[in-house]
Motif scaffolding. Structure first.
Motif, short mmCIF file in Angstrom:
data_model
loop_
_atom_site.label_atom_id
_atom_site.label_comp_id
_atom_site.label_asym_id
_atom_site.label_seq_id
_atom_site.Cartn_x
_atom_site.Cartn_y
_atom_site.Cartn_z
N ALA A 380 0.98 -1.08 -0.07
CA ALA A 380 0.05 -0.14 0.03
C ALA A 380 0.84 1.29 -0.10
O ALA A 380 0.70 2.21 -0.64
N ARG A 381 1.91 1.36 0.79
CA ARG A 381 2.91 2.32 0.77
C ARG A 381 3.57 2.56 -0.59
O ARG A 381 3.51 3.57 -1.06
N ILE A 382 4.22 1.52 -1.25
CA ILE A 382 4.46 1.58 -2.27
C ILE A 382 3.87 2.01 -3.33
O ILE A 382 4.12 2.87 -4.25
N PHE A 383 2.66 1.69 -3.47
CA PHE A 383 1.60 1.90 -4.45
C PHE A 383 1.19 3.47 -4.33
O PHE A 383 1.00 4.04 -5.52
N ASP A 384 0.84 3.89 -3.13
CA ASP A 384 0.56 5.36 -3.01
C ASP A 384 1.53 5.93 -3.51
O ASP A 384 1.43 7.20 -3.80
N GLU A 385 2.91 5.92 -3.21
CA GLU A 385 3.97 6.57 -3.56
C GLU A 385 4.15 6.55 -5.11
O GLU A 385 4.59 7.54 -5.69
N CYS A 386 3.84 5.47 -5.62
CA CYS A 386 3.76 5.36 -7.23
C CYS A 386 2.68 6.50 -7.76
O CYS A 386 2.80 7.03 -8.71
N LEU A 387 1.56 6.39 -6.95
CA LEU A 387 0.42 7.30 -7.58
C LEU A 387 0.99 8.75 -7.60
O LEU A 387 0.54 9.59 -8.23
N ARG A 388 1.71 9.06 -6.53
CA ARG A 388 2.32 10.58 -6.34
C ARG A 388 2.95 10.86 -7.66
O ARG A 388 2.99 12.16 -8.07
N THR A 389 3.88 9.96 -8.18
CA THR A 389 4.44 10.18 -9.40
C THR A 389 3.41 10.27 -10.55
O THR A 389 3.61 11.15 -11.42
N ILE A 390 2.59 9.32 -10.72
CA ILE A 390 1.72 9.25 -11.70
C ILE A 390 0.92 10.63 -11.75
O ILE A 390 0.42 11.32 -12.89
N ALA A 391 0.64 11.23 -10.53
CA ALA A 391 -0.09 12.44 -10.37
C ALA A 391 0.38 13.65 -11.25
O ALA A 391 -0.22 14.54 -11.37
N LEU A 392 1.75 13.38 -11.18
CA LEU A 392 2.54 14.79 -11.81
C LEU A 392 2.19 14.67 -13.34
O LEU A 392 2.55 15.87 -13.92
N ASP A 393 1.55 13.71 -13.83
CA ASP A 393 1.44 13.74 -15.42
C ASP A 393 0.07 14.62 -15.61
O ASP A 393 -0.87 14.01 -15.24
N ARG A 394 0.13 15.65 -16.31
CA ARG A 394 -0.84 16.54 -16.47
C ARG A 394 -1.72 15.93 -17.65
O ARG A 394 -2.96 16.37 -17.56
N ASP A 395 -1.31 14.66 -18.45
CA ASP A 395 -2.29 14.32 -19.37
C ASP A 395 -2.94 12.85 -18.88
O ASP A 395 -3.80 12.34 -19.80
N PHE A 396 -2.70 12.77 -17.61
CA PHE A 396 -3.50 11.37 -16.98
C PHE A 396 -4.61 11.64 -16.59
O PHE A 396 -5.10 12.66 -16.07
N PRO A 397 -5.71 11.00 -17.15
CA PRO A 397 -7.03 11.16 -16.98
C PRO A 397 -7.80 10.91 -15.65
O PRO A 397 -6.90 10.02 -14.87
N VAL A 398 -8.63 11.69 -15.21
CA VAL A 398 -9.18 11.70 -13.81
C VAL A 398 -9.60 10.15 -13.57
O VAL A 398 -9.64 9.57 -12.35
N LYS A 400 -9.00 7.52 -14.89
CA LYS A 400 -7.90 6.22 -14.89
C LYS A 400 -7.17 6.47 -13.37
O LYS A 400 -6.82 5.46 -12.99
N PHE A 401 -7.08 7.67 -13.03
CA PHE A 401 -6.60 7.75 -11.80
C PHE A 401 -7.41 7.21 -10.62
O PHE A 401 -6.81 6.70 -9.88
N VAL A 402 -8.62 7.52 -10.76
CA VAL A 402 -9.46 7.01 -9.79
C VAL A 402 -9.47 5.43 -9.99
O VAL A 402 -9.45 4.67 -9.08
N ASP A 403 -9.51 4.64 -10.97
CA ASP A 403 -9.40 3.35 -11.13
C ASP A 403 -8.14 2.64 -10.74
O ASP A 403 -8.10 1.60 -9.98
#
Length: 574
Positions: A380-398, A400-403
């Motif tokens: 869970a900690r690793i995954f959420d840290e990965c989410l923080r990097t993905i969140a920086l992508d301005r083209d990443f759809p909301v 997909k981020f929710v999923d």
């Protein structure tokens, strides 16, 4: 590396106008064509030792003054190997080592330089050197095997198989008995005369082999069952690092764009070679748990995307990486898309997480359950840290981020601090989000699982929707009331200053955010993931009044009123 010196005469071969000749008073009477090189030589020394040239020149007239032309374009080893054999015939000094032994031996056999033609001929001398020196050495055996494979493949089993047997025999030798030179350039390792030999001493040298012969060596070693599976996995790791490009590296990403956009045959050949190496390595991974690391498996998965590996290869990597997901780092989960190395393949990440969660559906002993629970917290900690990097992508759809956030169930996250930071980063990098999308994102946060410091920060965060801040204030009020109930002598605990400061902002934002659509309200009420999301919009005013009153009324005042009320009740009884 050992050497063998043959002949004593100085080298008299020279080149003139693209023709190789020998310094001699006797005119050349034999012209040999090898690929693009023309040799002007003499029958006398060559025909004495070369059975093939004897047969090819048997029909020529010795009295003919014109040189006899002979074409040897298909001789193994090409010009260099032929010239070694020719110099041997002339008695010119030559040096034979593992580097040139194989082409010289194959050329000598092609020219039939055997004992049947002349005693002490070249083939016999090379075979003796091969058996007594090359096969006895470690690096000599590896070099000879590589040369034999690239020239002839399995067709020359008289060299290939003895080299493989020699290499495998040395690999299976106990490290305490290893006395030969080997290559070991791992960081932090300093070789000393009396230092013990590392168990994986052999992995770096055999990584120079082509994938087919490397596979043969590894298969033979595994069949012996004398080495532990993690040692086999280390050999695969060293080979992959040498021959496979990691797409996460800056150079690899750039090259990947070029390779995927280019239509040249060279680019296709490079990808095909990488694909062949990857798929071979995956089939060689031992099935025992812990044979390779989870990080290595995800690296192979990134390469699989990069080279468009087969679906079966990717499925095997996803399955194995999922079982070892607690061993990885957040950066390992960033798997680039093959079509766009700058974007992330969230589908692969979701599949890996799904296979990780599948382990919890099987019955397990209590000790195993405790281990799996600890692994879940780490993932869970690793995954959420990965989410923080993905969140920086301005083209990443909301969507997909929710999923992606919902890949992990509620029970997987013991706290939501890291998830809050990931969502906050996404809100910051995507200011154009609608109110509905912001609510959709923030509903993923369980306010009760935030630490007091993070909850105070979230209450003061202007990017948080009004409804989320209301939920945070309710949680904060519950904490305050619980602390007050547990305090001795009725001493109450004042709410956090951040909660009080948020009241004025709530009042200012209420009129702006109040007219929420009925659809949004229903989605908040009926969403099963969070019980506290069912708070009505009208709770804002009640929360404001409650917190305001609690901050304005001093503790002493409350005690005095309590005493007065008790006195009033006593008078009524009288």
């Amino acid at each position: 590396m050992k050497y063998m010196k043959l002949g004593t005469k100085p080298d008299t071969f020279y080149t003139e106008e693209a023709i190789r000749s020998v310094v001699s008073d006797v005119p050349a009477d034999l012209i040999i064509h090898v690929n693009n090189t023309k040799y002007q030589l003499h029958k006398f020394p060559l025909l004495l030792k070369c059975g093939l040239l004897q047969r090819l020149c048997s029909d020529t007239d010795d009295g003919d003054e014109e040189p006899v032309p002979v074409a040897l374009h298909d001789i193994p080893g090409g010009e260099e190997a032929f010239e070694l054999c020719a110099k041997f015939c002339y008695g010119i000094s030559i040096s034979i080592s593992a580097a040139n032994l194989v082409p010289a031996m194959l050329a000598a056999r092609f020219l039939r330089m055997t004992e049947a033609v002349a005693k002490g001929n070249l083939v016999a001398k090379l075979e003796t050197f091969f058996d007594s020196c090359v096969l006895q050495g470690w690096k000599d055996s590896v070099a000879a095997l590589q040369a034999a494979w690239r020239i002839s493949g399995w067709s020359e089993s008289r060299i290939v198989q003895p080299c493989i047997d020699s290499i495998v025999e040395k690999i299976l030798m106990p490290p305490s008995k290893v006395t030969w030179s080997y290559t070991y350039t791992r960081p932090g390792y300093t070789r000393k005369p009396h230092q013990s030999v590392p168990k994986d001493w052999w992995t770096e040298d055999i990584s120079e082999l082509d994938i087919e012969v490397f596979r043969s060596v590894i298969s033979t070693v595994r069949a012996s069952r004398l080495l532990p599976p993690p040692l086999i996995g280390e050999a695969l790791h060293v080979y992959a690092c040498k021959h496979l490009v990691d797409p996460l590296r800056a150079g690899a990403v750039a090259n990947g764009c070029v390779l995927h956009q280019a239509q040249s045959s060279a680019a296709e050949e490079t990808l095909a070679k990488q694909r062949r190496v990857l798929e071979s390595i995956v089939t060689m991974i031992p099935g025992e748990p812990g044979s390779v690391t989870g990080r290595f498996l995800l690296r192979l998965l990134r390469v699989a995307n990069y080279v468009s590996a087969s679906s079966s290869t990717r499925a095997q990597l996803i399955r194995q990486a999922g079982s070892q997901l607690d061993e990885v780092r957040a950066a390992d989960l960033l798997i680039p898309l093959p079509s766009d190395p700058q974007a992330y393949d969230v589908g692969a990440v979701e599949a890996v997480v799904e296979h990780f969660l599948a382990q919890f559906q099987r019955p397990a002993a209590p000790d195993e359950r405790r281990r799996m629970s600890a692994a879940m917290d780490k993932v869970a900690r690793i995954f959420d840290e990965c989410l923080r990097t993905i969140a920086l992508d301005r083209d990443f759809p909301v969507a997909k981020f929710v999923d992606l956030v919902e890949c992990l169930p509620d029970i997987a996250r013991s706290d939501h601090d890291s998830l809050y930071y990931a969502i906050d980063i996404y809100l910051k990098e995507h200011p154009e989000l609608s109110k509905a999308d912001k609510k959709r994102l923030c509903r993923l946060i369980d306010c009760r699982k935030l630490s007091p410091d993070v909850r105070a920060q979230a209450i003061s965060n202007d990017r948080m929707p009004l409804r989320t801040i209301v939920q945070l204030l309710f949680v904060e009020q519950e904490r305050t009331m619980g602390a007050a109930a547990g305090a001795s002598h009725g001493a109450a605990v004042a709410p956090d200053r951040a909660s009080v400061d948020a009241i004025s902002r709530l009042a200012a934002r209420t009129n702006e955010d109040e007219p929420a659509s009925s659809a949004d309200h229903k989605s908040d009420v009926h969403r099963p993931r969070r019980d506290h999301t069912r708070v009505a919009d009208g709770a804002t005013a009640a929360m404001t009044r409650s917190l305001s009153a609690s901050t304005k009324t001093p503790v002493a005042g409350r005690k005095e009123r309590t005493t007065e009320e008790r006195g009033s009740r006593m008078r009524n009884k009288e």
